[in-house]
Design an enzyme around this catalytic site. Structure first.
Site, short mmCIF file in Angstrom:
data_model
loop_
_atom_site.label_atom_id
_atom_site.label_comp_id
_atom_site.label_asym_id
_atom_site.label_seq_id
_atom_site.Cartn_x
_atom_site.Cartn_y
_atom_site.Cartn_z
N GLU A 1 -6.09 7.23 -0.84
CA GLU A 1 -5.88 6.02 -0.05
C GLU A 1 -6.48 4.81 -0.74
O GLU A 1 -5.87 3.73 -0.76
CB GLU A 1 -6.49 6.20 1.35
CG GLU A 1 -5.80 7.24 2.20
CD GLU A 1 -4.35 6.88 2.49
OE1 GLU A 1 -4.03 5.68 2.58
OE2 GLU A 1 -3.53 7.81 2.62
N HIS B 1 0.83 -1.21 0.00
CA HIS B 1 0.00 0.00 0.00
C HIS B 1 0.86 1.25 0.00
O HIS B 1 0.59 2.21 -0.75
CB HIS B 1 -0.92 -0.01 1.22
CG HIS B 1 -1.64 1.27 1.45
ND1 HIS B 1 -2.85 1.58 0.85
CD2 HIS B 1 -1.32 2.35 2.21
CE1 HIS B 1 -3.24 2.79 1.22
NE2 HIS B 1 -2.33 3.28 2.05
N GLU B 2 1.90 1.28 0.82
CA GLU B 2 2.75 2.46 0.91
C GLU B 2 3.57 2.66 -0.37
O GLU B 2 3.78 3.80 -0.81
CB GLU B 2 3.67 2.36 2.12
CG GLU B 2 2.95 2.34 3.45
CD GLU B 2 2.10 3.58 3.67
OE1 GLU B 2 2.43 4.64 3.09
OE2 GLU B 2 1.10 3.49 4.40
N HIS C 1 1.54 4.46 -2.92
CA HIS C 1 1.56 5.93 -2.83
C HIS C 1 2.72 6.51 -3.63
O HIS C 1 2.57 7.53 -4.31
CB HIS C 1 1.68 6.36 -1.37
CG HIS C 1 0.40 6.33 -0.60
ND1 HIS C 1 -0.72 7.03 -1.00
CD2 HIS C 1 0.05 5.68 0.54
CE1 HIS C 1 -1.70 6.82 -0.14
NE2 HIS C 1 -1.27 6.00 0.80
#
Length: 447
Positions: free
Chosen positions: A367, A314-315, A318
Site C-alpha cells: 500500500e 493510487h489504484e 497497484h
C-alpha cells in the site's frame, strides 16, 4: 529284516540332516540285498563307505524330489534370490527392506541427486521470475504470467459489471464524464513516467453486460471509509507511530546503483476501461489489465478533482507494480510454509503468526509503495500532490485508527500514510514534477 530297518533309519537320518535331497529308489536297495547273503545281512549287516555312496548317489539324482526342494526354497523369503529384500540385525532378526521408490530413495547417492535437481529447478524458477518494481526499484517474485494476470482481471471486471447490473452510470452521466477525464490524465501521466511509447488504446467507458455468472468481487480495497470536510479533527503526534520510509529510499538507491530496469512489459497493449457504479460504497480499485472501478460514495465525500485523482492514481499504482500477481505468488509460498509448520505446531498458531508477521506487513508495504507511485502520477497529471496526505488522513478518521491498527490491518493507518508522504523524499520529487507540469514542460521517465 534288521539290516533293512537299519538302512531305512540311516536314510531317514540323512534326509533330516539335509544331506540327501531325494528318496532312494527301491531298486538300489534290492540290488544290495541280492549281492550279499540274506541271512548274514539280517543277522549282522556291514556297510562300507562305498555302499553308502551307492545308496546316496541315486537319491541326489532323483529329479522329482530335487524340483520339490527347489520349489520350497523359492517359497521361503529368506532363501536365495529373496535375500536382497531383507537384512539381518545383530540379534539375527530378519527385517524386510522397502521396495520401489522408498527403497530407491534410501540410497544416499539417489537422495543427493533428487536434492540437487530439485534445488536447481527451484532456483531457476525463482530467478527466472524476478522483476523490478517501478520507482522503488524493489525486486519481487511474480510467478503468475502476464497473460494469465490480464485474463484474471478481465474475468473479475465482467463479474463486477454483472453484479452491479442496472447500477452502472451511463457514459454521458456527469459523474462518468468527470471520472473518465481524471483517469485519462493519470494514464497520460503514466506514459510520461515510463518514458516509453506504449501501445495503449484510448480510455473508454465500458458499457454494461448481462451474460456472466454472479460472483463475489475480489480486488484491492484501498479506500474503505472516508470522512467529509466537516468531520471533527483529532490531534495526532509524530511520536505515536514509527515511519518506515527508509526501505523505499534504500531500495531505490540500490536499484539505481545496479542499473535495474523497471518491469513494464505487463503494461503493453492494455485496453484501459473505467466505470462508475451508483453505490454508497466509499471505494475504488484498478484490476489487472487496466480496469478501473469507482463508486459514487467516493465522489460524494470528495468534491475536488485532485482528491479523486489521488485515489485513482493510487489504484493505478497497484497495477503498475503488479501487486495482485505478487500477492498470489506470496500466498503460494506462504501456504507451502504453513503446511510444513502444521507438522510441528497447532494450525491456529501457525495461521495467526503467518498473518501477523508475514501477510499483513507485506500488504501494508504494498500500500505504501502504491502511495509513492500514485503521488508521482498525480503530480505529473497536473494535480497538487500536497492534497494526497489530506485524503489519507480522512481515512484514519473514519476507520478509527488505533495503536494496533498498523499491526492488525492490511492497510497502514491514515495518519501514518499522511505523515509519511508529507515527510518522505518522494514528496519533494512530486512537487518538482508538479511545477514542471504546471509550467507546461513536464518530466519524463520519473518511474
Amino acid at each position: 529284516m534288521g539290516w533293512y530297518r537299519r538302512s531305512s533309519r540311516l536314510i531317514s537320518d540323512a534326509f533330516r540332516s539335509g544331506a540327501f535331497r531325494g528318496v532312494p529308489p527301491r531298486s538300489s536297495i534290492r540290488d544290495i540285498c541280492h549281492r550279499g547273503d540274506f541271512h548274514s545281512c539280517s543277522s549282522k549287516p556291514k556297510f562300507s563307505s562305498s555302499i553308502v555312496s551307492k545308496i546316496c548317489h541315486p537319491i541326489f539324482r532323483n529329479p522329482s524330489l530335487h524340483n520339490g526342494v527347489k520349489q520350497i526354497q523359492r517359497q521361503n523369503p529368506f532363501l536365495d534370490g529373496a535375500k536382497r529384500f531383507y537384512y539381518v540385525d545383530r540379534y539375527q532378526v530378519h527385517h524386510f527392506q522397502p521396495k520401489g521408490f522408498k527403497r530407491w530413495i534410501q540410497n544416499p547417492r539417489n537422495a543427493f541427486i533428487v536434492v540437487l535437481v530439485s534445488s536447481g529447478v527451484v532456483i531457476s524458477i525463482y530467478f527466472g521470475n524476478l522483476e523490478t518494481v517501478p520507482y522503488t526499484k524493489r525486486t519481487h517474485f511474480v510467478l503468475l504470467s502476464r497473460s494469465l494476470e490480464r485474463e484474471m482481471g478481465d474475468t473479475q471486471f465482467k463479474q463486477i459489471r454483472n453484479q452491479f447490473r442496472g447500477k452502472i452510470l451511463p457514459k454521458l452521466h456527469p459523474d462518468s464524464i468527470r471520472v473518465q477525464a481524471i483517469a485519462q490524465d493519470i494514464i497520460d501521466a503514466l506514459q510520461k513516467g515510463l518514458s516509453k511509447d506504449q501501445v495503449w488504446s484510448d480510455l473508454r467507458y465500458s458499457p454494461e453486460i448481462t451474460s456472466f455468472p454472479h460472483d463475489e468481487v475480489q480486488a484491492h480495497d484501498t479506500v474503505k471509509s472516508l470522512s467529509d470536510k466537516f468531520m471533527e479533527e483529532e490531534s495526532w503526534h509524530k511520536d505515536e507511530e514509527v515511519l518506515d520510509d527508509s526501505w523505499a529510499q534504500q531500495s531505490r538507491k540500490v536499484g539505481q546503483e545496479k542499473g535495474k530496469k523497471s518491469e513494464t512489459a505487463h503494461l503493453e497493449g492494455l485496453k484501459w476501461e473505467v466505470i462508475v457504479v451508483d453505490q454508497p460504497l466509499v471505494n475504488a480499485f484498478c484490476l489487472p489489465g487496466g480496469k478501473i472501478v469507482v463508486f459514487t460514495g467516493l465522489l460524494q465525500h470528495f468534491r475536488a478533482d485532485a482528491e479523486i485523482a489521488t485515489v485513482v492514481g493510487h489504484e493505478v499504482g497497484h497495477a503498475v507494480a503488479r501487486h495482485g500477481a505478487e500477492q498470489i505468488s506470496k500466498n503460494l509460498w506462504l501456504t507451502i510454509l504453513q503446511l510444513v509448520l502444521y507438522q510441528f505446531f497447532i494450525p491456529d498458531i501457525v495461521n495467526t503468526m503467518s498473518n501477523l508477521f508475514l501477510r499483513l506487513p507485506f500488504s501494508r508495504r504494498m500500500e505504501m509503495e502504491a502511495d509513492y507511485i500514485g503521488l508521482l502520477l498525480l503530480a505529473s497529471a497536473g494535480y497538487d500532490p500536497r492534497v494526497a496526505p489530506q485524503v489519507y488522513e480522512k481515512l484514519g478518521k473514519i476507520v478509527g485508527d488505533s495503536t494496533l491498527g498498523d499491526y492488525l490491518t492490511t492497510h497502514p493507518s491514515g495518519q501514518k500514510r499522511a505523515q509519511t508522504l508529507s515527510q518522505a523524499k518522494v514528496m519533494e520529487e512530486a512537487l518538482t514534477i508538479y511545477r514542471e507540469a504546471v509550467a507546461g514542460r513536464g518530466i519524463e521517465g520519473f518511474l
